[in-house]
Design a protein around this motif. Structure first.
Motif, mmCIF file in Angstrom:
data_model
loop_
_atom_site.group_PDB
_atom_site.id
_atom_site.type_symbol
_atom_site.label_atom_id
_atom_site.label_comp_id
_atom_site.label_asym_id
_atom_site.label_seq_id
_atom_site.Cartn_x
_atom_site.Cartn_y
_atom_site.Cartn_z
ATOM 1 N N SER A 19 0.858 -1.086 -0.089
ATOM 2 C CA SER A 19 -0.093 0.038 0.097
ATOM 3 C C SER A 19 0.938 1.208 -0.019
ATOM 4 O O SER A 19 2.049 1.262 0.537
ATOM 5 C CB SER A 19 -0.923 0.019 1.207
ATOM 6 O OG SER A 19 -1.643 0.990 1.161
ATOM 7 N N HIS A 44 -5.764 9.967 2.192
ATOM 8 C CA HIS A 44 -5.286 8.509 2.318
ATOM 9 C C HIS A 44 -3.976 8.174 3.166
ATOM 10 O O HIS A 44 -2.984 8.023 3.016
ATOM 11 C CB HIS A 44 -4.591 8.524 0.673
ATOM 12 C CG HIS A 44 -4.098 6.726 0.433
ATOM 13 N ND1 HIS A 44 -5.016 5.910 0.413
ATOM 14 C CD2 HIS A 44 -3.045 6.258 -0.071
ATOM 15 C CE1 HIS A 44 -4.605 4.810 0.201
ATOM 16 N NE2 HIS A 44 -3.278 5.068 -0.304
ATOM 17 N N HIS A 81 -9.299 -0.848 4.944
ATOM 18 C CA HIS A 81 -9.987 0.318 4.491
ATOM 19 C C HIS A 81 -9.299 1.182 3.240
ATOM 20 O O HIS A 81 -9.880 1.331 2.176
ATOM 21 C CB HIS A 81 -10.090 1.351 5.423
ATOM 22 C CG HIS A 81 -11.148 0.816 6.697
ATOM 23 N ND1 HIS A 81 -12.280 0.462 6.466
ATOM 24 C CD2 HIS A 81 -10.993 0.707 8.018
ATOM 25 C CE1 HIS A 81 -13.090 0.305 7.444
ATOM 26 N NE2 HIS A 81 -12.155 0.197 8.277
ATOM 27 N N GLU A 83 -7.131 0.026 1.044
ATOM 28 C CA GLU A 83 -7.108 -0.815 -0.161
ATOM 29 C C GLU A 83 -8.410 -1.248 -0.751
ATOM 30 O O GLU A 83 -8.372 -1.892 -1.713
ATOM 31 C CB GLU A 83 -6.105 -1.922 -0.004
ATOM 32 C CG GLU A 83 -4.757 -1.475 0.270
ATOM 33 C CD GLU A 83 -4.139 -0.381 -0.758
ATOM 34 O OE1 GLU A 83 -3.917 -0.844 -1.834
ATOM 35 O OE2 GLU A 83 -3.335 0.544 -0.481
ATOM 36 N N ASP A 84 -9.677 -0.843 -0.011
ATOM 37 C CA ASP A 84 -11.053 -1.291 -0.260
ATOM 38 C C ASP A 84 -11.337 -0.240 -1.613
ATOM 39 O O ASP A 84 -11.506 0.772 -1.582
ATOM 40 C CB ASP A 84 -11.666 -1.072 0.772
ATOM 41 C CG ASP A 84 -13.229 -1.710 0.479
ATOM 42 O OD1 ASP A 84 -13.482 -1.970 -0.833
ATOM 43 O OD2 ASP A 84 -14.107 -1.415 1.493
ATOM 44 N N SER A 85 -11.461 -1.275 -2.728
ATOM 45 C CA SER A 85 -11.847 -0.591 -3.888
ATOM 46 C C SER A 85 -13.293 -0.225 -4.213
ATOM 47 O O SER A 85 -13.876 0.566 -4.946
ATOM 48 C CB SER A 85 -11.463 -1.549 -5.112
ATOM 49 O OG SER A 85 -12.228 -2.648 -5.079
ATOM 50 N N GLN A 86 -14.153 -0.764 -3.101
ATOM 51 C CA GLN A 86 -15.437 -0.328 -3.076
ATOM 52 C C GLN A 86 -15.764 0.619 -2.261
ATOM 53 O O GLN A 86 -16.653 1.358 -2.184
ATOM 54 C CB GLN A 86 -16.343 -1.670 -2.554
ATOM 55 C CG GLN A 86 -16.182 -2.862 -3.565
ATOM 56 C CD GLN A 86 -16.907 -4.003 -2.853
ATOM 57 O OE1 GLN A 86 -17.577 -3.924 -1.576
ATOM 58 N NE2 GLN A 86 -17.340 -5.057 -3.535
ATOM 59 N N ALA A 88 -14.919 4.131 -1.942
ATOM 60 C CA ALA A 88 -15.492 5.386 -2.255
ATOM 61 C C ALA A 88 -17.192 5.138 -2.681
ATOM 62 O O ALA A 88 -18.010 6.336 -2.287
ATOM 63 C CB ALA A 88 -14.867 5.850 -3.477
ATOM 64 N N ASP A 89 -17.324 3.966 -3.237
ATOM 65 C CA ASP A 89 -19.109 4.040 -3.754
ATOM 66 C C ASP A 89 -19.726 3.767 -2.273
ATOM 67 O O ASP A 89 -20.930 4.396 -2.243
ATOM 68 C CB ASP A 89 -18.903 2.702 -4.597
ATOM 69 C CG ASP A 89 -18.625 2.924 -5.883
ATOM 70 O OD1 ASP A 89 -18.522 4.113 -6.319
ATOM 71 O OD2 ASP A 89 -18.253 2.071 -6.669
ATOM 72 N N ASN A 113 -15.097 -5.576 4.583
ATOM 73 C CA ASN A 113 -14.329 -5.712 3.458
ATOM 74 C C ASN A 113 -13.011 -5.328 4.274
ATOM 75 O O ASN A 113 -12.137 -5.968 3.734
ATOM 76 C CB ASN A 113 -14.614 -4.318 2.565
ATOM 77 C CG ASN A 113 -16.133 -4.516 1.612
ATOM 78 O OD1 ASN A 113 -16.541 -5.569 1.897
ATOM 79 N ND2 ASN A 113 -16.216 -3.309 1.034
ATOM 80 N N TYR A 117 -9.726 -8.043 4.049
ATOM 81 C CA TYR A 117 -8.482 -7.660 3.571
ATOM 82 C C TYR A 117 -7.150 -7.910 4.646
ATOM 83 O O TYR A 117 -6.206 -8.562 4.247
ATOM 84 C CB TYR A 117 -8.336 -6.251 3.221
ATOM 85 C CG TYR A 117 -6.778 -5.990 2.353
ATOM 86 C CD1 TYR A 117 -6.950 -6.106 0.964
ATOM 87 C CD2 TYR A 117 -6.094 -5.472 3.113
ATOM 88 C CE1 TYR A 117 -5.796 -5.725 0.141
ATOM 89 C CE2 TYR A 117 -4.630 -5.096 2.344
ATOM 90 C CZ TYR A 117 -4.503 -5.327 0.941
ATOM 91 O OH TYR A 117 -3.392 -5.023 0.404
#
Length: 149
Positions: A19, A44, A81, A83-86, A88-89, A113, A117
């Motif tokens: 990361s 970030h 958190h 690295e969670d690609s979801q 933002a949504d 999530n 990870y």
């Protein structure tokens, strides 16, 4: 535990994760929550609250014998958190949601999530230890949703 040991644990997990998240170490969480770590999506950045993590470790395990492992688990979760690609949504869904029950469900999804990870970063032999932490972490969400863990 010395700062050098803490920084070593953090650096090892950060390298393992690959990361690019920034990491800050503080003593105490500045709010009224009992937070060991916090991920800031906008910057970030993960902030770890070392004294809060010690207090959590004491509360769950009644000693600091497992503090290094506890710190590793909390940090791995925060990287989850980051690295969670979801994420933002999910944040967008939470921001536009007016129903508290639905917001709690989205928050639970965000937490799950991150824990999923984190399990990839923590050695298998520590998963039973980690499962205990996850149980305590998610319990308030399940209670709010009137679900069993």
């Amino acid at each position: 535990m010395k700062d050098l040991q803490i920084k070593s644990i953090v650096e090892q997990i950060l390298i393992q994760s690959g990361s690019s998240v920034k990491v800050e170490l503080e003593s105490f969480f500045p709010g009224d929550r009992f937070a060991g770590g916090k991920y800031n999506f906008a910057s970030h950045t993960i902030t770890l609250y070392i004294e809060e993590i010690k207090d959590q470790c004491l509360q769950i395990f009644s000693s600091l014998d497992s503090f290094e492992d506890y710190l590793a688990v909390v940090f791995a979760h925060e990287i989850g958190h980051a690295e969670d690609s979801q994420l933002a949504d999910l944040i967008e869904q939470m921001d536009s949601c007016t129903n508290d029950y639905a917001r709690t469900g989205i928050a639970l999804n965000i937490e799950n999530n991150a824990w999923d990870y984190a399990k990839l970063l923590i050695p298998q032999k520590l998963h039973p230890f980690m499962d205990t932490i996850i149980h305590y972490s998610l319990q308030p969400y399940y209670e709010a949703l009137e679900m069993s863990a």
